[in-house]
Design an enzyme around this catalytic site. Structure first.
Site, mmCIF file in Angstrom:
data_model
loop_
_atom_site.group_PDB
_atom_site.id
_atom_site.type_symbol
_atom_site.label_atom_id
_atom_site.label_comp_id
_atom_site.label_asym_id
_atom_site.label_seq_id
_atom_site.Cartn_x
_atom_site.Cartn_y
_atom_site.Cartn_z
ATOM 1 N N SER A 335 77.127 47.467 -13.313
ATOM 2 C CA SER A 335 75.998 48.398 -13.356
ATOM 3 C C SER A 335 76.163 49.447 -12.271
ATOM 4 O O SER A 335 77.113 49.394 -11.474
ATOM 5 C CB SER A 335 74.689 47.631 -13.171
ATOM 6 O OG SER A 335 74.608 47.123 -11.858
ATOM 7 N N TYR A 336 75.225 50.394 -12.220
ATOM 8 C CA TYR A 336 75.321 51.514 -11.294
ATOM 9 C C TYR A 336 75.529 51.025 -9.854
ATOM 10 O O TYR A 336 74.738 50.242 -9.331
ATOM 11 C CB TYR A 336 74.030 52.337 -11.398
ATOM 12 C CG TYR A 336 74.114 53.654 -10.707
ATOM 13 C CD1 TYR A 336 74.917 54.679 -11.223
ATOM 14 C CD2 TYR A 336 73.406 53.895 -9.548
ATOM 15 C CE1 TYR A 336 75.000 55.890 -10.592
ATOM 16 C CE2 TYR A 336 73.478 55.109 -8.898
ATOM 17 C CZ TYR A 336 74.287 56.104 -9.428
ATOM 18 O OH TYR A 336 74.364 57.300 -8.789
#
Length: 812
Positions: A335-336
């Site tokens: 994820s980010y």
DNA sequence: GCAAGGTC
């Protein structure tokens, strides 16, 4: 149908938010810059059906810089950059064509909703967006509000929908604070960088001075590294002594005991304890305890922690780790990776990402067990309102990612699995022993359930031999007891991980910029990365930081001297805050108001007292009395006026005896008598505090006239002498002590001309009685009326022509 | 050639 333009800070957020608000029912297209996307859907806004256009910028739209002509290093004085050189806002990334893009998308829109990140930078970007878009949007209808700010603390359905339902306004002051920060960073950074670089350029043969940069973040970052270097350099090892005892636990096993005193720094004392124990044959068990303890599973992973571990455990620098993480993100593996948050939102699907790992060759067993037996709820962390913690999104192998990316991915994944695993539980056993009079302890840990340490084996509780079972009163044979001599060790150079922690703690940089600053100080050759990713400052780095300390001086001075606020005694009140100011006697003597943080210089070489709590009519400061001693002169002064002269013809350092205030009772105007008998510009002024040994003193030179001894009152009258224009003095004596003829107790007359006063006045010098200074024939004896004004009229104009010799005789 | 902040 009206259109609502919505702008987020980055493309990924525009997509997530649009997805939530449109309930997945939107159409998306790329914008003209190829980076930002536009997501469109219909809905209702302000009670009407509208078309929503959700898009984003890419961080800041604009950047601050100096006008082009200031780029010439040879032609511009760095000092100019510091204050005068004008700045301008330029497009931050011209390739993105962000202003054009916003205008194309904003044209024809009726409302704008700003979804920028909810921090100061985000607030600032709000106004960058508005500057670009407002001019081309549809005109407002009858003062209707068209600009809205959405405030959200996480990218979840509930939070985003709640933000949409309660729109506010952007905060201009917060945005302005970022403008100020930008200008300070630019001016300070560029001015000092150019100054330093030019200063050292070509000066030293073995110094690469092509660029010696300075910045509000990079310089403190370097400072931490040099601080540690200085600690190492100034470290003085100390010798200490430890008692170590061994007892026989079983047949072939001995147990090492720790001394309860830990260590002593005196050899003789240690020897004494050794003597008291060394003949003992047995160690007696005094107490035993068994406690179940837990080692907590880690908090969910944020950027800074990832960088710390990447550096300390994977040997991967922060800049490189960040680049690797970004690639893993864009490829969909994690994820980010830029987030401050260590807390998963309540409705975050933890099992989804976990299922992705269920068949991974390295951890399938652990994951499968968690999925079947139930995962543990992650610990409550910090929700910064930006992005969820860094989470693996898809399974991957080393072959697929390559060695570097794999190692980071493996860590992120193991960390994630650990956050939903159980705490590690272990048993801590302690046995307290006594050997003679001295106490010793032995501790052991045995793992009950490994919990998360199974997936993070480097976090395991170290294997220790289990302790023998025993109880109070049992004895063990002492096999050895000895005294060990050891030395304290200096700290080592700062590790990158420690530096990241320090920067985070002191607010130097942000999660996104910390790697940049560390990279900067490496690239500028201020530090080198040594083994174990320890940062060792170079000579250049050390010299620079030491130089800054010397310029600042405080660092060095504070070791020996205490700050003003902690010095001195309370004396007089400040006219601004009416609190007491402290009188600092040490030269240069001054008054310091710690509340206003102001310092007022006082006249030197004399004593200072409070003057009857009287106040200056101009500024309300309490007056102080300056005195050069009992035979010298004294005068009141206002600390504020003395430092900020109130009238044009006054200079710094002047007291009330030189003040031209027309009505103040302490002023030259009210107490002045006539021109000085010796100096050109001075005026003789009555010292109202001098009784009963009254004095008249010149306010410029050191002439002092002693007069009217034992008078109980001397006042300067409003009348003037008809002969010499000097102010008349009104003198009152007690009956018993009156030197006046007859039984008179009062007399008013001219101090220069009145025959009765002749016997009562004697001229002396304040500081010296040297004959040179005595008045005499041929010397200047000008005097004149000075009341109400400074003697601006030339003395000669008013000097009595025929009185020269008379006056000379009179004053000697 | 310079800063630091945002994001790619």
């Amino acid at each position: 149908m009206r259109t609502v333009l919505m702008v987020a800070e980055k493309p990924s957020l525009a997509q997530s938010i649009a997805k939530i608000l449109s309930r997945g029912n939107m159409s998306s297209r790329k914008g003209l810059n190829g980076t930002c996307s536009v997501h469109e859907y219909t809905g209702t806004f302000a009670g009407q059906p509208v078309r929503f256009k959700m898009t984003s910028v890419c961080g800041h739209v604009m950047t601050l810089d100096f006008l082009g002509k200031y780029n010439k290093w040879d032609k511009v004085d760095p000092a100019e950059l510091f204050s005068q050189a004008p700045t301008e806002k330029k497009e931050a990334n011209p390739k993105l064509n962000m202003v054009k893009f916003l205008q194309v998308e904003g044209k024809g829109c009726d409302y704008i909703v700003l979804w920028l990140d909810c921090d100061k930078e985000g607030e600032n970007i709000c106004f960058e967006v508005l500057d670009a878009v407002l001019p081309i949007m549809n005109p407002t209808h009858g003062g209707e509000k068209t600009v809205f700010r959405a405030r959200f603390s996480s990218i979840t359905d509930t939070d985003i929908c709640a933000a949409m339902a309660r729109l506010g306004e952007p905060d201009h002051n917060e945005a302005l604070s970022v403008d100020a920060r930008q200008e300070l960073d630019l001016r300070i950074g560029c001015a000092f960088t150019r100054f330093q670089t030019k200063y050292f350029q070509g000066k030293y043969g073995n110094l690469d001075s092509s660029l010696i940069s300075f910045g509000p973040c990079q310089t403190p970052t370097l400072g931490f590294c040099v601080e540690r270097h200085d600690k190492i350099q100034s470290f003085k090892p100390e010798t200490y002594w430890v008692l170590q005892a061994k007892v026989n636990a079983d047949k072939d096993r001995s147990l090492l005991l720790d001394w309860d005193r830990v260590r002593v720094f005196d050899r003789e004392i240690a020897q004494m304890f050794l003597n008291m124990t060394k003949l003992e044959k047995e160690a007696q068990v005094e107490a035993t305890s068994r406690k179940e303890k837990a080692k907590q599973r880690p908090l969910a992973l944020n950027t800074v922690e990832m960088l710390r571990v990447a550096s300390s455990s994977l040997g991967m620098g922060p800049q490189h780790a960040m680049q690797t993480a970004e690639r893993l993100y864009t490829q969909g593996y994690i994820s980010y990776p830029r987030t401050e948050t260590t807390h998963y939102p309540e409705n975050f699907d933890l099992k989804g990402p976990l299922r992705q790992q269920a068949n991974h060759p390295y951890w399938a067993d652990t994951v499968k067990r968690l999925l079947t037996e139930g995962i543990n709820h992650p610990r409550k962390g910090h929700d910064a309102g930006d992005h969820p913690p860094i989470t693996p999104m898809r399974s991957a192998t080393e072959a697929e990612l390559g060695s570097e990316a794999w190692r980071l991915y493996e860590y992120i994944t193991r960390h994630f699995i650990a956050t939903v695993s159980y705490d590690c539980k272990y048993l801590q056993s302690t046995i307290s022993f006594r050997i003679g009079p001295e106490h010793f302890t032995c501790t052991g840990k045995t793992v009950i359930s490994p919990g998360f340490t199974e997936i993070m084996p480097w976090q395991s509780v170290p294997l220790e031999e289990s302790l023998p079972t025993c109880q109070r009163g049992d004895t063990f044979a002492v096999s050895e007891i000895k005294m060990l001599e050891k030395q304290t060790n200096p700290p080592d150079y700062l590790t990158e991980a420690e530096l990241i922690t320090l920067m985070e703690k002191h607010g130097i940089g942000t999660d996104a910029s910390i790697p940049v600053h560390i990279n900067n100080i490496c690239q500028r050759n201020y530090v080198t990365v040594e083994s174990g990713r320890r940062l060792k400052p170079t000579n250049l780095g050390i010299v620079l930081v030491h130089g800054y300390y010397k310029i600042g001086m405080d660092e060095l001075m504070e070791v020996s001297f205490s700050p003003l606020a902690a010095t001195g005694k309370p004396l007089s009140r400040c006219g601004k805050c009416h609190r007491f100011m402290k009188y600092i006697q040490a030269k240069p003597s001054r008054l310091h108001c710690s509340h206003c943080d102001e310092t007022y210089t006082l006249p030197q070489n004399g004593t200072i007292k409070l003057y009857k709590e009287l106040r200056c009519p101009l500024d309300d400061f309490e007056l102080v009395l300056w005195s050069s001693g009992s035979r010298g002169k004294s005068y009141p002064l206002c600390p504020y006026c003395a430092n900020h002269p109130p009238f044009r013809d006054m200079k710094k350092g002047m007291g009330c005896n030189e003040c031209t205030h027309p009505t103040c009772q302490h002023s030259l105007s009210m107490l002045g008598i006539g021109q000085c008998v010796e100096c050109e510009s001075g005026v003789l002024v009555l010292d109202p505090t001098s009784g009963p040994k009254w004095k008249v003193a010149c306010n410029k030179c050191n002439v002092v006239a002693h007069c009217f001894e034992n008078a109980y009152r001397v006042r300067v009258s409003a009348d003037t002498c008809s002969t010499c224009e000097a102010a008349l003095l009104a003198v009152d004596f007690n009956k018993a002590k009156s030197p006046l003829p007859g039984d008179e107790t009062q007399h008013t007359g001219c101090v220069f001309c009145d025959p009765i006063f002749q016997e009562l006045v004697e001229l002396k010098h304040a500081a010296s009685c040297h004959p040179m200074h005595r008045g005499g024939p041929g010397r200047r004896q000008g005097r004149g009326r000075a009341r109400g004004r400074r003697p601006t009229v030339k003395p000669s104009a008013r000097r009595p022509k025929d009185k020269m010799s008379a006056l000379a005789a009179y004053f000697v």
